[in-house]
Design an enzyme around this catalytic site. Sequence first.
Site, PDB file in Angstrom:
ATOM      1  CD  GLU A 188       6.385   0.171   3.288  1.00 49.71           C
ATOM      2  OE1 GLU A 188       6.116   1.080   2.630  1.00 49.71           O
ATOM      3  OE2 GLU A 188       5.815  -0.787   3.835  1.00 49.71           O
TER       4      GLU A 188
ATOM      5  CE  LYS B 211       3.073   1.779   0.019  1.00 53.64           C
ATOM      6  NZ  LYS B 211       3.631   2.144   1.621  1.00 53.64           N
TER       7      LYS B 211
ATOM      8  CB  CYS C 290       3.357  -1.867   1.568  1.00 56.71           C
ATOM      9  SG  CYS C 290       3.096  -2.744   3.444  1.00 56.71           S
TER      10      CYS C 290
END
Length: 280
Positions: A44, A118, A155
């Site tokens: 990330e 994300k 994540c």
Amino acid sequence: MADVVRAALVQATWTGDTESMIAKHEEYARAAAAQGAKVIGFQEVFNAPYFCQVQEPEHYRWAEPVPDGPTVRRMRDLARETGMVIVVPVFEVEQSGFYYNTAAVIDADGTVLGTYRKHHIPQVKGFWEKYYFKPGNAGWPVFDTAVGKIGVYICYDRHFPEGWRQLGLNGAQLVYNPSATSRGLSAYLWQLEQPAAAVANEYFIAAINRVGVEEYGDNDFYGTSYFVDPRGQFVGDVASDSKEELVIRDLDFDLIDEVRQQWAFYRDRRPDAYDGLVQP
């Protein structure tokens, strides 16, 4: 002949500056290509520290446009040089005030196939991401690459089963999950959630974590990156919990069809009964 894809991931320590961080990943990518890898993914916001440990406006400086910013342009050159598909997670600025936690997917010829942004943005101690990022608005794309159909989930997303499922419904064979997760917060979930998602959705997952303690906080990123197959089994060993590492594994994509025929989870879904799942 089996449809085997040699895939790679990198878990890395922060070097202290963007230039050396990118250069380190370029060298890892060249090493992976020399060993026959055809796809590689990074952690990330790979070209920056995990600055979300603090809430300070100075850290907007890490943001850059996608796909026309300097890091993605450089990764396009790297993809052409190595002949690999590359998953490139960066801090994206779309326009003034519009910032996203993004991964660009670059095909083996250097073409940017698109981006994933994300969806789920945490805001808890040590992970102050809402200060920086808007929630993703680009859907759940699966990219038809030179090695197969690849998706991305970033994540904190991994805690939400809905996105894993949508990527499966969209045809993913391999999902890269670049992360920055620290020891003590959710370490016991790390080797539980992605294998469970691989089983539930019957595809391969590449789970990537940072490693080490960085300058903006005391989060201890514990590495232990891995590939997991559609049966929920690790492909080879899990990476170190304290040192950076290049992980290369052979993934037999034929196993996806085998498992889906045996377990038939997609056949037995009941979307007609799931209306309540999308009610606020």
